[in-house]
Design an enzyme around this catalytic site. Structure first.
Site, PDB file in Angstrom:
ATOM      1  N   ASN A 156      23.822 -10.627  11.935  1.00 22.38           N
ATOM      2  CA  ASN A 156      25.242 -10.838  11.660  1.00 22.38           C
ATOM      3  C   ASN A 156      25.501 -12.324  11.474  1.00 22.38           C
ATOM      4  O   ASN A 156      24.899 -13.166  12.145  1.00 22.38           O
ATOM      5  CB  ASN A 156      26.099 -10.306  12.813  1.00 22.38           C
ATOM      6  CG  ASN A 156      27.564 -10.694  12.696  1.00 22.38           C
ATOM      7  OD1 ASN A 156      28.033 -11.595  13.374  1.00 22.38           O
ATOM      8  ND2 ASN A 156      28.277 -10.024  11.800  1.00 22.38           N
ATOM      9  N   GLU A 163      25.830  -9.763   6.513  1.00 28.54           N
ATOM     10  CA  GLU A 163      26.667 -10.640   5.684  1.00 28.54           C
ATOM     11  C   GLU A 163      25.847 -11.575   4.810  1.00 28.54           C
ATOM     12  O   GLU A 163      26.296 -11.952   3.721  1.00 28.54           O
ATOM     13  CB  GLU A 163      27.606 -11.467   6.572  1.00 28.54           C
ATOM     14  CG  GLU A 163      28.718 -10.693   7.232  1.00 28.54           C
ATOM     15  CD  GLU A 163      28.282  -9.966   8.497  1.00 28.54           C
ATOM     16  OE1 GLU A 163      29.119  -9.245   9.080  1.00 28.54           O
ATOM     17  OE2 GLU A 163      27.100 -10.108   8.903  1.00 28.54           O
ATOM     18  N   ASP A 216      46.052 -21.961  15.725  1.00 29.88           N
ATOM     19  CA  ASP A 216      45.502 -20.819  15.015  1.00 29.88           C
ATOM     20  C   ASP A 216      46.115 -20.689  13.628  1.00 29.88           C
ATOM     21  O   ASP A 216      46.850 -21.557  13.167  1.00 29.88           O
ATOM     22  CB  ASP A 216      45.695 -19.543  15.830  1.00 29.88           C
ATOM     23  CG  ASP A 216      44.514 -18.593  15.698  1.00 29.88           C
ATOM     24  OD1 ASP A 216      43.971 -18.475  14.582  1.00 29.88           O
ATOM     25  OD2 ASP A 216      44.127 -17.973  16.698  1.00 29.88           O
TER      26      ASP A 216
END
Length: 428
Positions: free
Chosen positions: A138, A201, A249
């Site tokens: 991953n 990915e 964020d």
């Protein structure tokens, strides 16, 4: 990264800052002033390395990286996700890096972005790990707080890496990882895609690279990493947590402080004259990398409902997370409402969705506003869904993300299309 930089210099504006700049607040202030430019800091006060930012802060740059035009991005991502290519060529660290030695984060020009931040944060680091049971690889991007020269705090949300780490922790083992910084935007984009936990990915990235991607075998961990400017090797420690945050964020608001896992680094590698990639929190680069890989999910769900969907965009004004615009070729009067429901279900964080006809350019905010202004009758065309599960990033939502969702059907009445014809576009 450096090969793509040549393309950026040929096709886009690249701003090179020659004067000495500090990694503490000063660099981030300049990045905020140039939200859509590529910026290179040539003279960094705290490091011998240069900093680059903005390599994928516009859709045009991302389209260039994956050999597409802007309206083709979603289709290109879907193709790569559905046709991942195995990577054959594995190289060694000594063939790719000038320096290899003990990890020392003080050598990296890691930015501190805002005064209330928990510290200096690596923001463009892709973490590569393997499922401790199956060996499935991953790659995913995570924010990482510098705690010491060889220690990081990492924010992990419940997705693939979170699952791998929990498995390793249950085995009472550390999870081996590599952290790649400074890579081709196509590889970075692939690391953000939402694919099954059994998929890889980096094989999606290899499709973006037309099957020509190389991997680098790490020295001290059983991990293969993509080509990058800086490579870190280490482990996420079991049963150890440290305070992580505050950090700005996606919505340009502070996330809460949490107890998060700790990374113990071992080795560090970097190329000659490395470029350290810094992503500005809540900047366009952050928004697009997080949002673009979600657009295929919405597109495919809408396509199952209304096959004549034209395109989908998570808008920058909606943080590429909370607002979507969907273009369809309307065939029946109820198509717009069905698209709204499909889109809201496909991307649970989605808060507001606007559906428009194919004559509206969803990449132009003024065009979307025009559709809302001229094709929406509030009591007929606006849907509200109270007390729905949304995004915890939304400042309006409750802590668990509960919010009110809104859908706007800004499509023409099917039996009165001529009334809505845009004369300037007809050429008459």
């Amino acid at each position: 990264m450096k090969e793509f930089l040549k393309t950026l210099e040929e096709e886009f504006k690249v701003l090179k800052i020659e004067k000495e700049i500090s990694t503490k607040y000063e660099a981030s202030k300049i990045l905020r002033e140039h939200p859509r430019d590529v910026v290179i800091f040539e003279n960094v006060a705290e490091s011998d390395m240069r900093i680059i930012s903005g390599v994928c802060n516009t859709r045009e740059k991302i389209a260039t990286a994956i050999s597409a035009k802007v309206p083709e991005i979603t289709g290109r991502i879907i193709h790569a996700m559905e046709h991942p290519q195995k990577i054959q060529n594995i190289e060694s660290t000594k063939d790719n890096f000038k320096f290899s030695g003990k990890a020392d984060l003080s050598k990296l020009p890691v930015l501190t972005h805002y005064k209330k931040d928990g510290g200096a944060y690596i923001t463009a680091g892709v973490v590569i790990a393997k499922d401790p049971e199956t060996g499935t690889r991953n790659a995913s991007i995570h924010r990482m707080l510098v705690n010491d020269k060889d220690r990081l705090g990492i924010r992990i949300v419940p997705r693939n890496l979170y699952t791998y780490y929990n498995k390793a922790e249950e085995m009472d083992k550390p999870l081996e990882i590599a952290i790649a910084i400074g890579m081709n935007p196509a590889t970075l984009l692939a690391s953000c895609t939402s694919i099954p936990i059994t998929a890889d990915e980096l094989e999606v990235a290899n499709t973006f690279h037309n099957g020509n991607m190389n991997l680098i075998r790490c020295d001290n961990v059983d991990i293969e990493a993509p080509d990058c400017e800086i490579l870190l090797e280490g482990k996420i420690l079991p049963h150890e947590r440290a305070e992580e945050g505050p950090f700005v964020d996606l919505t340009d608001t502070y996330d809460v402080v949490r107890q998060e896992p700790v990374i113990q680094l071992d080795k560090m590698h970097y190329k000659e004259d490395p470029l350290y990639h810094a992503i500005m929190p809540a900047g366009n680069e952050h928004k697009l990398l997080q949002g673009l890989p979600q657009e295929p999910r919405i597109y495919k769900a809408v396509q199952n409902t209304v096959p004549t969907v034209q395109n989908v965009v998570l808008t920058e004004g909606g943080c590429c997370w909370l607002h979507a615009a969907v273009s369809i070729k309307k065939q029946t009067q109820g198509d717009g409402k069905n698209v709204i429901m499909a889109a809201l279900a496909a991307h649970p964080s989605l808060k507001h969705c606007v559906v428009v006809d194919e004559d509206i350019n969803i990449f132009e905010p003024e065009d979307i506003e025009y559709a809302i202004a001229t094709r929406v009758k509030g009591d007929d065309d606006i849907i509200t869904v109270p007390k729905a599960r949304g995004s915890s990033l939304d400042p309006c939502a409750t802590p668990d993300g509960t919010t009110t969702k809104v859908g706007v059907d800004a499509t023409k009445l099917i039996d009165k299309k001529e009334k809505f014809e845009r004369v300037s576009m007809s050429g008459d």
